[in-house]
Design an enzyme around this catalytic site. Structure first.
Site, mmCIF file in Angstrom:
data_model
loop_
_atom_site.group_PDB
_atom_site.id
_atom_site.type_symbol
_atom_site.label_atom_id
_atom_site.label_comp_id
_atom_site.label_asym_id
_atom_site.label_seq_id
_atom_site.Cartn_x
_atom_site.Cartn_y
_atom_site.Cartn_z
ATOM 1 C CE LYS A 43 -4.025 2.031 2.486
ATOM 2 N NZ LYS A 43 -4.825 1.799 3.912
ATOM 3 C CB SER B 234 -8.189 3.826 2.491
ATOM 4 O OG SER B 234 -7.409 3.361 3.370
ATOM 5 C CB SER C 263 -8.759 1.070 5.484
ATOM 6 O OG SER C 263 -9.392 2.577 5.313
#
Ligand code: GLN
Length: 494
Positions: free
Chosen positions: A79, A160, A184
């Site tokens: 990420k 997210s 998330s």
């Protein structure tokens, strides 16, 4: 041989160790899938050379008879919230575009030390603020999933960690890192039919992760199944003196401890999560999950979490408050973007950089956060929200006197279409309703795929555990996984 990109973490690790295939073959296969999937926009940048380099190192270690590590030969997606030395790290924000860290985050370093390699930096909601991956400066991530009833509407991959969920479910990576501040990891996992666990707050070091809300942020793995999550979490977790809130506890052997037998365990079903007008498919999947855990030997008990309805408002005060403070550092001086209008002074540069660099959702959070922390409103909002947070923790502590784990849906609906909620922040925030209570209480929580809804989209079930009981959470996840037999995958269109 079957397609190597159908393999998960355990299968790759074991196959590389056994010499069934080389780490290099694996890295090449996933690099090829990444390169062919630009339509999904899951990666902000691909780093195929990093994946190859790590794979070659693993193969060389194997040739010398050396141990390969927990993640030996496994390429992963990272990420783009984790600082990676020498590789651009943006948090999906224009304000960090071009920022190349001089240091590596603790969690990513641990993964490389365990033998993993990096396929690239994954797209996300800007500064991890969002539930649909529509706030990224680098464009929306498109879920590989589509509704079964025709129509090619682009679906949200969740947020997210939407790049992470998409990469894993589309077979661009066997696993990916996520971060979870208010859902998330869990919500995008649920939206894309994969597994993900947010460990107890403090298990994974926050050092080198772009900070959103420091009292909530936790890193965790996103992967195809529970075992893969257990392996990767073991590699990611551990005490770090560089993070003041890091837990000073040994990392358990979660993989070795996996056991789907729920005999003697009590599973709590929180009454307050059964909300009026709840999505019928979500309610049915929850009932199915209850039946599965009963079948696994668990006793089901109803529990009460009376302050649930205040969790979302409290989260949307605390998280923006912390964000407004954390994001003050992006001033055009130290990182990434600098907007210096002609003849401008320092204040103008701050203002111009922040105006140009932050996206609309990030600005909204900074405004909310600054407001709730301002002198006249601090007690009315921030202090009040902190009190609510304490009550929510207490609710869980009381519930865990009656049960070992809690079972709930991960999200109130399956994935929605891109654009469906992006004009309505409140509708978007409501998507986090089942995820934020465990975040506020710092508890380990996991999402596992449970089935498809009537539109053919994945639904996730959430297991919440006592502090430090990731094992109990993983085991309940395994019991569900064994019964759900979730083998669906998105039909390839990209
Ligand atoms: N969707 C939530 C938010 O927008 C949670 C995000 C997260 O966990 N990083 O704040």
């Amino acid at each position: 041989m079957a397609d190597l990109t159908d393999l998960g973490v355990a299968a790759i690790r074991d196959g590389v160790a056994a010499g069934t295939f080389s780490a290099l073959e694996i890295a090449e296969a996933f690099n090829a899938n990444v390169a062919a999937a630009s339509a999904l926009n899951a990666f902000i940048i691909a780093t195929p050379e990093k994946a190859l380099e790590a794979a070659k190192a693993t193969d060389a270690r194997r040739a010398k008879g050396e141990a390969l590590g927990l993640m030996g030969g496994v390429p992963i997606g990272m990420k783009d919230l984790f600082a990676t030395k020498g590789v651009q790290t943006t948090a999906a924000s224009h304000i960090l575009e071009g920022f190349v860290p001089e240091y590596e985050s603790t969690v990513s370093q641990k993964l490389w030390d365990a033998g993993a390699g990096m396929l690239g930096k994954l797209n996300l909601d800007q500064f991890a603020m969002g539930s649909s991956n529509e706030t990224s400066y680098f464009g929306n991530v498109i879920s590989p999933w589509r509704r079964a009833d025709g129509g090619n509407a682009a679906m949200a991959p969740g947020g997210s960690s939407g790049g992470s969920s998409t990469a894993v479910s589309a077979r661009l990576a066997p696993a990916a890192t996520g971060t979870d501040t208010g859902g998330s990891i869990r919500q995008p996992a649920a939206f894309t039919g994969i597994s993900g666990i947010k460990p107890t707050y403090g298990r994974c070091s926050r050092w080198g992760i772009v900070a959103f809300a420091s009292s909530l942020d936790q890193a965790g793995p996103m992967a195809r199944d529970v075992r893969d999550c257990a392996i990767m979490l073991e590699a990611m977790a551990g005490f770090d003196p560089k993070d003041a809130t890091s837990l000073e506890m040994a990392v358990p052997q979660w993989e070795a401890g996996l056991n789907p037998d729920m005999k003697g365990k009590r599973v709590g079903v929180p009454r307050e999560y059964r909300m009026d007008g709840m999505d019928a498919d979500v309610a049915a999947s929850w009932d199915q999950g209850i039946a599965w855990l009963r079948d696994a030997g668990a006793e089901i008990v109803e529990v009460s979490l009376p302050h649930t309805k205040y969790a979302l408002p409290a989260y949307y005060i605390i998280a923006p408050a912390e964000a407004s403070s954390n994001l003050a550092r992006y001033d055009g001086v130290r990182y990434g973007l600098r907007d210096l209008p002609d003849g401008a002074g320092l204040q103008d540069m701050y203002a111009a950089t922040r105006a140009a660099g932050f996206g609309a959702e990030v600005k909204r959070r900074i405004l909310i956060g600054t407001y709730v922390l301002s002198a006249g409103f601090y007690d009315a909002y921030y202090t009040q929200a902190q009190k609510v947070r304490t009550l929510i923790s207490r609710d869980f502590a009381q519930a865990f006197e009656q049960c070992d784990v809690i079972l709930a849906p991960t999200a109130p609906t399956a994935a929605f279409g891109l654009g469906d909620k992006s004009d309505d922040p409140l509708a978007m925030y409501l998507n986090d309703v089942f995820a934020v209570p465990a975040s506020l209480a710092g508890l380990p929580a996991m999402s596992v795929p449970a089935g498809l809804n009537r539109e053919g989209l994945p639904l996730g079930l959430q297991i919440i555990g006592r502090p430090f009981d990731e094992q109990g959470v993983l085991n309940a996840g395994l019991a569900i996984e064994a019964r759900a037999g979730f083998a669906h995958r998105p039909a390839k269109w990209w």
